[in-house]
Design a protein around this motif. Structure first.
Motif, PDB file in Angstrom:
ATOM      1  N   UNK A  19       0.645  -1.351   0.079  1.00  8.95           N
ATOM      2  CA  UNK A  19       0.033  -0.094   0.187  1.00  8.95           C
ATOM      3  C   UNK A  19       0.786   1.216  -0.122  1.00  8.95           C
ATOM      4  N   UNK A  20       1.967   1.163   0.898  1.00  8.49           N
ATOM      5  CA  UNK A  20       2.809   2.517   0.661  1.00  8.49           C
ATOM      6  C   UNK A  20       3.577   2.595  -0.729  1.00  8.49           C
ATOM      7  N   UNK A  21       3.732   1.450  -1.181  1.00  2.14           N
ATOM      8  CA  UNK A  21       4.258   1.915  -2.716  1.00  2.14           C
ATOM      9  C   UNK A  21       3.472   2.077  -3.342  1.00  2.14           C
ATOM     10  N   UNK A  22       2.211   1.782  -3.558  1.00  2.00           N
ATOM     11  CA  UNK A  22       1.149   2.049  -4.424  1.00  2.00           C
ATOM     12  C   UNK A  22       0.572   3.395  -4.083  1.00  2.00           C
ATOM     13  N   UNK A  23       0.906   4.118  -2.964  1.00  2.00           N
ATOM     14  CA  UNK A  23       0.448   5.523  -2.624  1.00  2.00           C
ATOM     15  C   UNK A  23       1.261   6.571  -3.078  1.00  2.00           C
ATOM     16  N   UNK A  24       2.570   6.057  -4.188  1.00  2.00           N
ATOM     17  CA  UNK A  24       3.254   7.157  -4.974  1.00  2.00           C
ATOM     18  C   UNK A  24       3.888   7.789  -3.880  1.00  2.00           C
ATOM     19  N   UNK A  25       4.412   7.430  -2.664  1.00  2.00           N
ATOM     20  CA  UNK A  25       5.249   8.022  -1.569  1.00  2.00           C
ATOM     21  C   UNK A  25       6.466   8.268  -2.123  1.00  2.00           C
ATOM     22  N   UNK A  26       7.199   9.495  -2.004  1.00  2.00           N
ATOM     23  CA  UNK A  26       8.467   9.999  -2.733  1.00  2.00           C
ATOM     24  C   UNK A  26       9.456   9.307  -1.976  1.00  2.00           C
ATOM     25  N   UNK A  27       9.506   9.020  -0.747  1.00  2.00           N
ATOM     26  CA  UNK A  27      10.453   8.298  -0.066  1.00  2.00           C
ATOM     27  C   UNK A  27      10.022   7.539   1.310  1.00  2.00           C
ATOM     28  N   UNK A  28      10.514   6.378   1.732  1.00  2.00           N
ATOM     29  CA  UNK A  28      10.388   5.876   2.883  1.00  2.00           C
ATOM     30  C   UNK A  28      11.373   4.849   3.210  1.00  2.00           C
ATOM     31  N   UNK A  29      11.412   4.342   4.466  1.00  2.00           N
ATOM     32  CA  UNK A  29      12.472   3.605   4.639  1.00  2.00           C
ATOM     33  C   UNK A  29      11.916   2.218   5.335  1.00  2.00           C
ATOM     34  N   UNK A  30      12.614   1.028   4.857  1.00  2.00           N
ATOM     35  CA  UNK A  30      12.414  -0.261   5.389  1.00  2.00           C
ATOM     36  C   UNK A  30      13.485  -0.918   6.246  1.00  2.00           C
ATOM     37  N   UNK A  31      13.410  -1.293   7.550  1.00  2.00           N
ATOM     38  CA  UNK A  31      14.248  -1.571   8.462  1.00  2.00           C
ATOM     39  C   UNK A  31      14.289  -3.179   8.592  1.00  2.00           C
ATOM     40  N   UNK A  32      15.245  -4.156   8.302  1.00  2.00           N
ATOM     41  CA  UNK A  32      15.307  -5.150   8.913  1.00  2.00           C
ATOM     42  C   UNK A  32      16.237  -5.630  10.176  1.00  2.00           C
ATOM     43  N   UNK A  33      15.607  -6.073  11.335  1.00  2.00           N
ATOM     44  CA  UNK A  33      16.278  -6.199  12.459  1.00  2.00           C
ATOM     45  C   UNK A  33      16.372  -7.245  12.921  1.00  2.00           C
ATOM     46  N   UNK A  34      17.632  -7.993  13.494  1.00  2.00           N
ATOM     47  CA  UNK A  34      17.794  -9.297  13.720  1.00  2.00           C
ATOM     48  C   UNK A  34      18.393  -9.100  15.462  1.00  2.00           C
ATOM     49  N   UNK A  35      18.071 -10.132  16.470  1.00  2.00           N
ATOM     50  CA  UNK A  35      18.613 -10.168  17.740  1.00  2.00           C
ATOM     51  C   UNK A  35      19.809 -10.824  17.537  1.00  2.00           C
ATOM     52  N   UNK A  36      20.895 -10.269  17.957  1.00  2.00           N
ATOM     53  CA  UNK A  36      22.300 -11.012  18.099  1.00  2.00           C
ATOM     54  C   UNK A  36      22.148 -11.877  19.259  1.00  2.00           C
ATOM     55  N   UNK A  37      22.834 -13.099  19.365  1.00  2.00           N
ATOM     56  CA  UNK A  37      22.688 -13.796  20.433  1.00  2.00           C
ATOM     57  C   UNK A  37      21.448 -14.373  20.771  1.00  2.00           C
ATOM     58  N   UNK A  38      20.528 -14.101  20.475  1.00  2.00           N
ATOM     59  CA  UNK A  38      19.132 -14.827  20.990  1.00  2.00           C
ATOM     60  C   UNK A  38      19.168 -16.173  20.924  1.00  2.00           C
ATOM     61  N   UNK A  39      19.596 -16.504  19.638  1.00  2.00           N
ATOM     62  CA  UNK A  39      19.627 -18.202  19.647  1.00  2.00           C
ATOM     63  C   UNK A  39      20.233 -18.815  20.579  1.00  2.00           C
ATOM     64  N   UNK A  40      21.259 -18.140  21.267  1.00  2.00           N
ATOM     65  CA  UNK A  40      21.878 -18.859  22.541  1.00  2.00           C
ATOM     66  C   UNK A  40      21.260 -18.912  23.611  1.00  2.00           C
ATOM     67  N   UNK A  41      20.380 -17.691  23.644  1.00  2.00           N
ATOM     68  CA  UNK A  41      19.268 -17.752  25.055  1.00  2.00           C
ATOM     69  C   UNK A  41      18.334 -18.925  24.616  1.00  2.00           C
ATOM     70  N   UNK A  42      17.901 -18.774  23.384  1.00  2.00           N
ATOM     71  CA  UNK A  42      16.669 -19.816  23.177  1.00  2.00           C
ATOM     72  C   UNK A  42      17.139 -21.166  23.214  1.00  2.00           C
ATOM     73  N   UNK A  43      18.328 -21.464  22.861  1.00  2.00           N
ATOM     74  CA  UNK A  43      18.870 -23.026  23.023  1.00  2.00           C
ATOM     75  C   UNK A  43      19.316 -23.279  24.360  1.00  2.00           C
ATOM     76  N   UNK A  44      19.684 -22.249  25.143  1.00  2.00           N
ATOM     77  CA  UNK A  44      20.258 -22.694  26.477  1.00  2.00           C
ATOM     78  C   UNK A  44      18.976 -22.732  27.567  1.00  2.00           C
ATOM     79  N   UNK A  45      18.286 -21.730  27.433  1.00  2.00           N
ATOM     80  CA  UNK A  45      17.223 -21.577  28.576  1.00  2.00           C
ATOM     81  C   UNK A  45      15.706 -22.411  27.987  1.00  2.00           C
ATOM     82  N   UNK A  46      15.673 -22.447  26.804  1.00  2.00           N
ATOM     83  CA  UNK A  46      14.438 -23.063  26.410  1.00  2.00           C
ATOM     84  C   UNK A  46      13.423 -22.130  25.642  1.00  2.00           C
TER      85      UNK A  46
END
Length: 799
Positions: free
Chosen positions: A391-418
């Motif tokens: 929808x944002x692309x179809x709205x003919x916006x001049x500019x906007x930002x997309x951010x992709x975020x990943x939590x570092x070390x989370x897999x260690x917490x998930x694997x060790x603590x459950x």
């Protein structure tokens, strides 16, 4: 014989008529009931009297017999009156035995009285045989009770079956009535009078018998025809009444609320479901107009509801959804049908049928919510984010930002603590990001696992987006308290800007993802805007991943060994196995490049197994060749450490290579120790087998002291980050001295890595750290070079 048979026919017709009339009487009310009672009594009386008179005329005497007119008339009146009373008693919807006996006694009395008064009308002396006289009265009583009971019993049922049952009953009852008459006649003994009263009537017996019988049959026939017509009309009335009852039952017992409205907008009917839907009482609805209901409809739907009702008055059925406010204050969602009532082509009113769909609508909304939101965090999911991005692309916006975020070390917490604690951790991270978003036009979505995407509105420039990313990184970096320990994660964020970094959703997300991986490669805990150079790096990374999957099978991996030296006498006390990749076109590739790829793709399991097996094989080969009995150190990845049956898997490799367990030293990092209870059980099982444990990069993690107290660790390895500036930085010097002292007091070995200069070595020696690993003594070497540089001199010195 003809008159006798004729009398039986008359009795049967009369009986059938009475059987039919009892059902009519029991279902009639008011004037109609009294009319049917009188009609039935006359039909019954005339039928029985006619049968009696025909039977008497069938009795042949040698002389003509005169009849007393008064007694003849009296016999008719008596039987009609008795029939009236009997039908009145039994003509009810319910019949008890007391009423049945009373009615039967009255009818038997009338029939008997009619018979013997009629006999007395004959101008002749008559005496009776007592036994047969009594028997005739008993027959009359039994016949009357049986007739009335049959009439009551057969008053209902389907028309064909009821008719045949009544006909059979009429035959039986007619036989009983005839039997009573002829029993009474048989009981009579006649004696001629000396003189004949000339005031009596002299009748031509045969002519009169046929005349009376014919007239009676005609009368009874008319009665039956009248009853038939009445029954037809009655059935129509009953059908109408039954349909009305069905409709009323449907109306009253319908779970949907129904309101009947006339053309004057007035409510003329409603069912109990309406009162439940609205919370209003029945008294409120009476004499109200439809306009009084409109205020209960939610304001936004009032005008549309009025329009729908107006259309239904024009003859169009309308179906729509709306909502009302219940009298108790809660909202009720409704599915409504406005159905016009049309009679003779004219609209005379309408029905409003309302169904409560509150739960159904809530369920649909919940399903809709789950389809577009993450169940764990309640945030938008991948599907919803893609729609918002499109929808944002179809709205003919001049500019906007997309951010992709990943939590570092989370897999260690998930694997060790459950996963349970991992889910709690994710929920807390999401809440922190939400707080950073307050007051901003940003869409946050969880794409899966610990990966998130954010869509920043076109009102933000790149500087504002960068500031927002910094706020998120700062919020994520705050330690999280879990299971009485502080846990730390960081965030890696990649940013792509529309339209420069992609004109469609796929390209934008791909480029933001590329920027995020660049952050991870450069040490994590930061953000990066996408640039054209990153695409080339990503392409190279993809190619490396493909080649890495084939590296083991093609024997492209090899091990170098870095000696560990005792500084006092420069003796080798161990080696650390370090994996290298000899790429067919790119040459030797650094572990810093391919190890992260292996961890991300899961190749690390196969690679770690190969490294462990090759290191144990080489060390055993050295031992057999007369080399020093020293251990080999092998790094374990986090994925390896948390795999099931780790101890059994390592024991199998030791058995395969025939290396004794005390000559294998496993290096682990503090990040693997987040759940001390899980880590302790794994390490205990390893140490019980004789394998030694070394804690690598000591001092760079968190809660190190608690790990040292709880876990079976044999050696601490001082990280090179403390050694690098130890000659210039007093803090580093103090930290190193503290680590060495603490290890000695805990009866642990301590070794420093990254030693490159004599000055660094002197400081460590001054602090009583004599085990050294670094370029000062040797860089990592192939196995053959280790033999030549270290083992050969040792053999020479022995000789």
């Amino acid at each position: 014989m003809v008159l006798v048979a004729f009398s039986y026919v008359v009795a049967v017709v009369a009986s059938y008529t009475v059987l039919d009339l009892v059902g009519r009487i029991s279902t009639s009310k008011g004037v109609s009931r009294w009319s049917w009672l009188l009609f039935g009594a006359i039909a019954m009386g005339l039928g029985v009297w006619s049968m009696h008179f025909v039977g008497m005329l069938a009795f042949s005497l040698n002389i003509s017999v005169a009849y007393n007119l008064v007694n003849v008339i009296l016999s008719v009146v008596v039987v009609i009156a008795a029939s009236f009373l009997a039908l009145y008693v039994v003509g009810r919807s319910q019949l008890s035995w007391r009423l049945l006996l009373t009615g039967g006694l009255l009818l038997a009395t009338g029939i008997s009285a009619m018979h013997y008064i009629g006999m007395a009308a004959m101008e002749i002396n008559i005496s009776y045989k007592p036994v047969y006289f009594a028997l005739s009265i008993l027959i009359a009583l039994v016949a009357s009770i049986a007739a009335l009971w049959l009439a009551f019993y057969f008053r209902k049922g389907t028309e064909p079956s009821r008719m045949w049952k009544k006909l059979g009953s009429g035959l039986i009852m007619g036989a009983a009535v005839v039997g009573m008459h002829y029993t009474g006649m048989y009981a009579a003994q006649f004696e001629m009078l000396d003189t004949i009263d000339q005031t009596g009537m002299f009748l031509d017996q045969k002519l009169l018998a046929y005349t009376i019988a014919g007239g009676t049959l005609f009368t009874l026939g008319l009665s039956l025809f009248g009853i038939y017509i009445s029954n037809r009309l009655s059935r129509k009335d009953n059908e109408i009444q039954e349909h009305e009852k069905w409709y009323k039952s449907l109306f009253e017992n319908n779970q949907d609320g129904i309101i009947s409205i006339n053309m004057d907008y007035r409510i003329i009917g409603f069912n109990s479901a309406v009162t439940e839907l609205t919370g209003l009482t029945g008294d409120w609805f009476r004499n109200q107009t439809i306009d009084n209901i409109l205020p209960f409809i939610v304001p936004e739907d009032q005008e549309r509801t009025r329009e729908m009702f107006t259309k239904s008055r024009d003859g169009e059925m309308q179906t729509y959804q709306t909502a009302i406010m219940h009298e108790h204050g809660h909202r009720v969602e409704l599915s409504v049908i406005n159905a016009p009532v049309i009679l003779d082509g004219q609209v005379v009113g309408s029905y409003i049928i309302a169904k409560d769909i509150t739960e159904e609508k809530q369920s649909k909304e919940k399903i809709q919510h789950l389809a577009f939101h993450d169940e764990l965090t309640g945030m938008p999911n991948r599907r919803m984010f893609n729609e918002v991005l499109a929808q944002m692309i179809d709205s003919d916006a001049k500019q906007f930002a997309v951010m992709v975020m990943d939590l570092d070390r989370f897999k260690l917490i998930n694997d060790s603590l459950g996963h349970t604690y991992g889910d709690q951790f994710l929920q807390e991270m999401c809440e922190r990001i939400r707080r950073c978003m307050e007051g901003m036009k940003v869409t946050l979505a969880r794409m899966g696992g610990d990966e998130f995407t954010l869509l920043c509105d076109s009102s933000y420039d790149t500087n504002q987006v960068a500031n927002f990313a910094e706020q998120i990184i700062k919020a994520i970096g705050v330690p999280y308290r879990l299971k009485e320990n502080d846990f730390y994660v960081t965030a890696s964020i990649g940013i792509a800007v529309y339209p420069n970094d992609g004109a469609d959703a796929v390209q934008l997300l791909k480029n933001a993802d590329t920027a995020m991986y660049e952050v991870k490669k450069n040490g994590k805990n930061g953000y990066q805007f996408y640039t054209g150079e990153l695409n080339a790096q990503l392409q190279e990374k993809i190619e490396l991943e493909v080649d890495l999957r084939q590296a083991i099978s093609r024997n492209q991996l090899f091990l170098n060994y870095q000696p560990q030296i005792r500084a006092g006498d420069s003796q080798m006390i161990g080696v650390e196995a370090l994996v290298r990749w000899n790429h067919p076109t790119k040459g030797t590739i650094s572990p810093g490049v391919f190890i992260p790829i292996a961890e991300e793709t899961g190749i690390i399991y196969e690679m770690g197994t190969w490294v462990l097996r090759e290191a144990c094989r080489q060390m055993k080969e050295w031992h057999r060749g007369g080399g020093p009995l020293i251990p080999v150190s092998v790094n374990l990845s986090s994925q390896q450490f948390h795999q099931t049956n780790l101890a059994m898997y390592i024991k199998e490799i030791l058995a395969e290579t025939e290396l004794e367990p005390q000559y294998l030293e496993l290096e682990i990092t503090e990040s693997m120790m987040m759940d001390a209870s899980v880590s302790r059980s794994i390490l205990n099982e390893l140490t019980e087998s004789g394998i030694r444990i070394s804690l690598d990069d000591f001092g760079t993690g968190y809660s190190s002291l608690s790990y040292l107290k709880l876990l079976p660790i044999h050696k601490l390895k001082i990280d090179r980050s403390f050694i690098r500036d130890i000659t210039e930085n007093n803090n580093d010097k103090a930290i190193v001295a503290t680590i060495i002292s603490m290890a000695q007091h805990l009866n642990m070995d301590v070794i420093a890595e990254g030693i490159e200069t004599k000055e660094q070595l002197d400081i460590l020696m001054d602090n009583d750290c004599k085990k050294i690993q670094g370029y000062y003594y040797s860089r990592p070497l192939p196995a053959r070079d280790v033999e030549e540089a270290f083992f050969a001199p040792m053999r020479v010195s022995r000789t």
